[in-house]
Write a protein that holds these residues in place. Structure first.
Motif, mmCIF file in Angstrom:
data_model
loop_
_atom_site.group_PDB
_atom_site.id
_atom_site.type_symbol
_atom_site.label_atom_id
_atom_site.label_comp_id
_atom_site.label_asym_id
_atom_site.label_seq_id
_atom_site.Cartn_x
_atom_site.Cartn_y
_atom_site.Cartn_z
ATOM 1 N N GLY A 136 53.029 33.422 48.897
ATOM 2 C CA GLY A 136 52.384 32.569 49.749
ATOM 3 C C GLY A 136 51.086 33.452 50.391
ATOM 4 N N GLU A 137 50.980 34.852 50.330
ATOM 5 C CA GLU A 137 49.990 35.597 50.779
ATOM 6 C C GLU A 137 48.728 35.360 50.200
ATOM 7 N N ALA A 138 47.747 35.010 50.904
ATOM 8 C CA ALA A 138 46.241 35.381 50.414
ATOM 9 C C ALA A 138 45.785 36.449 50.238
ATOM 10 N N HIS B 161 46.554 38.913 55.383
ATOM 11 C CA HIS B 161 47.492 38.379 54.729
ATOM 12 C C HIS B 161 48.080 37.126 55.186
ATOM 13 N N ALA B 162 47.376 36.131 55.856
ATOM 14 C CA ALA B 162 47.833 34.844 56.046
ATOM 15 C C ALA B 162 46.978 33.929 55.503
ATOM 16 N N GLU B 163 47.462 32.809 55.334
ATOM 17 C CA GLU B 163 46.732 31.478 54.565
ATOM 18 C C GLU B 163 46.068 30.733 55.570
ATOM 19 N N SER B 164 45.964 31.103 56.999
ATOM 20 C CA SER B 164 44.780 30.649 57.702
ATOM 21 C C SER B 164 44.521 31.738 58.953
ATOM 22 N N SER C 170 41.546 27.397 57.487
ATOM 23 C CA SER C 170 42.070 27.957 56.302
ATOM 24 C C SER C 170 41.273 29.236 55.985
ATOM 25 N N ARG C 171 42.229 30.078 55.201
ATOM 26 C CA ARG C 171 41.483 31.606 54.763
ATOM 27 C C ARG C 171 40.561 31.275 53.829
#
Length: 204
Positions: free
Chosen positions: A3-5, A30-33, A104-105
């Protein structure tokens, strides 16, 4: 972790704007947003110039700045920051509802990479000059001008291209304060009043 980007390592920054963008790209890594709070924290101490830079670049950038409501949100950011600066506060406070706004990232990274393309060229133009236009108390008329820009940004959403002019003006003022470059401030003043004139004509 699932789940980490993750992002590839950015190219080494070559100048002040490049360094700022490199730090911004690491926000919420390390977050998706990415939240506005994470973006501002990546710039270090919350002073007026980083607020202007974030608001200006977001308003100017494609993918984000063209989203309805975004210019008005950035206007709220500038109004709050400018009023506090004019009131003599050294550190800018923002409400949690504004700091918690997220993007969003993937979109955020795409925008930062788009900004990095002209960053090296802009860094070559920046240098300390006409510093009396950027050092205290000259930062106060800059704050007043940015406040005027912010108050005009909501109607700019219905006048084509004027919001982009506002974003560029805010970016010029931010670069002027960061690099003590009075020429950028002069360009910001000219662009501001030209953009405001277009808004008046467009709404007439």
């Amino acid at each position: 972790m699932a789940g980490e980007a993750t992002d590839p390592e950015p190219e080494p920054p070559r100048g002040e704007l490049g360094q700022l963008l490199a730090r911004v790209q690491g926000a919420g890594r390390h977050a998706e947003s990415v939240s506005l709070e994470a973006i501002l924290d990546s710039l270090g101490q919350r002073s007026f110039a980083p607020f202007l830079l974030v608001a200006g670049l977001v308003t100017l950038a494609p993918l984000i700045g063209d989203i309805p409501g975004v210019p008005t949100l950035m206007a709220a950011l500038v109004v709050l920051a400018a009023v506090q600066l004019l009131a003599g506060r050294e550190h800018i406070w923002l409400p949690s509802w504004l700091l918690s706004r997220r993007v969003s990232r993937a979109r955020f990274v795409a925008v930062v990479r788009w900004m990095q393309r002209p960053a090296h060229w802009i860094d070559r133009l920046l240098k300390p000059r006409l510093t009396w236009l950027t050092r205290p108390p000259a930062h106060l008329p800059v704050a007043v001008t940015c406040l005027l820009i912010a108050l005009a940004m909501p109607p700019m959403e219905v006048v084509p291209f004027t919001a982009n002019g506002a974003g560029l003006a805010l970016t010029l003022f931010a670069l002027a304060l960061l690099a003590h470059d009075g020429l950028m401030a002069l360009l910001g003043y000219f662009l501001t009043f030209g953009t405001l004139a277009l808004v008046v004509i467009g709404l007439a």
